[in-house]
Scaffold this motif. Structure first.
Motif, short mmCIF file in Angstrom:
data_model
loop_
_atom_site.label_atom_id
_atom_site.label_comp_id
_atom_site.label_asym_id
_atom_site.label_seq_id
_atom_site.Cartn_x
_atom_site.Cartn_y
_atom_site.Cartn_z
N ALA A 20 -50.86 -82.84 38.32
CA ALA A 20 -51.47 -83.78 39.21
C ALA A 20 -51.91 -83.23 40.48
O ALA A 20 -51.41 -82.36 41.06
CB ALA A 20 -50.70 -85.03 39.65
N ASP B 203 -52.41 -87.58 36.22
CA ASP B 203 -51.27 -87.39 35.21
C ASP B 203 -50.13 -86.73 35.78
O ASP B 203 -50.32 -85.55 36.34
CB ASP B 203 -51.87 -86.98 33.73
CG ASP B 203 -52.51 -87.53 33.21
OD1 ASP B 203 -52.81 -88.83 33.46
OD2 ASP B 203 -53.73 -87.13 32.67
N HIS B 204 -48.91 -87.26 35.84
CA HIS B 204 -47.61 -86.49 36.06
C HIS B 204 -47.06 -86.20 35.07
O HIS B 204 -46.83 -87.24 33.86
CB HIS B 204 -46.99 -87.22 37.34
CG HIS B 204 -47.45 -87.34 38.50
ND1 HIS B 204 -47.26 -86.71 39.53
CD2 HIS B 204 -48.46 -88.47 38.91
CE1 HIS B 204 -47.93 -86.98 40.48
NE2 HIS B 204 -48.59 -88.19 40.38
N ASN B 205 -46.33 -85.17 35.12
CA ASN B 205 -45.13 -84.97 33.69
C ASN B 205 -43.61 -85.19 34.34
O ASN B 205 -42.89 -84.58 33.72
CB ASN B 205 -45.51 -83.58 33.25
CG ASN B 205 -45.10 -82.49 34.36
OD1 ASN B 205 -44.71 -82.73 35.47
ND2 ASN B 205 -45.25 -81.24 33.99
N HIS B 206 -43.65 -86.07 35.24
CA HIS B 206 -42.33 -86.41 35.67
C HIS B 206 -42.15 -87.49 36.15
O HIS B 206 -43.32 -88.30 36.78
CB HIS B 206 -41.75 -85.39 36.87
CG HIS B 206 -42.80 -85.31 37.88
ND1 HIS B 206 -42.92 -85.99 39.14
CD2 HIS B 206 -43.92 -84.53 38.27
CE1 HIS B 206 -43.72 -86.02 39.83
NE2 HIS B 206 -44.49 -84.94 39.56
N CYS C 17 -46.23 -79.66 37.38
CA CYS C 17 -46.74 -80.90 37.33
C CYS C 17 -48.43 -80.67 37.52
O CYS C 17 -48.67 -79.76 38.45
CB CYS C 17 -46.47 -81.86 38.45
SG CYS C 17 -47.38 -83.40 38.21
N LEU D 51 -41.98 -90.59 39.30
CA LEU D 51 -42.43 -90.65 40.51
C LEU D 51 -41.09 -91.35 41.27
O LEU D 51 -40.33 -91.53 40.85
CB LEU D 51 -43.42 -91.57 40.76
CG LEU D 51 -44.81 -90.92 40.26
CD1 LEU D 51 -45.85 -91.92 40.39
CD2 LEU D 51 -45.41 -89.65 40.62
#
Length: 125
Positions: free
Chosen positions: A33, A52-55, A31, A57
Motif C-alpha cells: 500500500a 491493498d494492505h496485506n495486514h 505491505c 489495520l
C-alpha cells in the motif's frame, strides 16, 4: 606465574549472566500500500495510489499518537505549555492538564516525552 585471585561470585573467563531487555518485535509485512503525491501549481495532487494492505489495520485510533507523523504540537499548545513551564509545573502535570482538554490522555496527540523535550527548548531560550 602468579595466579589472579577469584573472589566470591566471580568465575574466571566467564561473563556474568545479564538480564536481556525484552523488546517488542515489529513484524515486517512488506505491505504494498502506498500513496504518491506531487506539488503541481501550488496544489498537492495524488499521482499514484495502491489501497491493498496485506495486514490488519490499526483497530484503535488512539494508538495513532505513537506514530511520528501524528506527534505534532500546535503553536498555540506550545505557547500554552510554555506558560505552564514558566509556572514550574512538571511535564507529568502538564500532560494531565492537556489530557483534560482532550477528554482522555489516550486522545492527546503527543506523549509526556514530547512535552519534556519541548520544555528543554524553553529552558535554553
Amino acid at each position: 606465574m602468579e595466579e589472579v585471585p577469584i573472589f566470591d561470585g566471580e568465575e574466571s573467563g566467564k561473563k556474568k549472566n545479564k538480564k536481556k531487555c525484552k523488546r517488542e518485535r515489529i513484524e515486517q509485512t512488506q505491505c504494498k500500500a502506498k500513496m504518491l503525491v506531487k506539488l503541481k501549481d501550488g496544489r498537492w495532487e495524488v499521482t499514484h495510489f495502491v489501497r491493498d494492505h496485506n495486514h490488519p489495520l490499526v483497530a484503535k485510533p488512539s494508538l495513532s499518537n505513537y506514530l511520528q507523523s501524528h506527534m505534532g504540537i500546535s503553536p498555540e499548545e506550545k505557547r500554552f505549555l510554555e506558560i505552564l513551564h514558566n509556572c514550574n509545573l512538571t511535564s507529568g502535570r502538564m500532560m494531565t492538564i492537556m489530557s483534560e482538554f482532550y477528554v482522555s490522555e489516550l486522545n492527546v496527540p503527543y506523549g509526556p516525552k514530547a512535552i519534556t523535550n519541548l520544555c528543554v527548548g524553553f529552558s535554553k531560550d
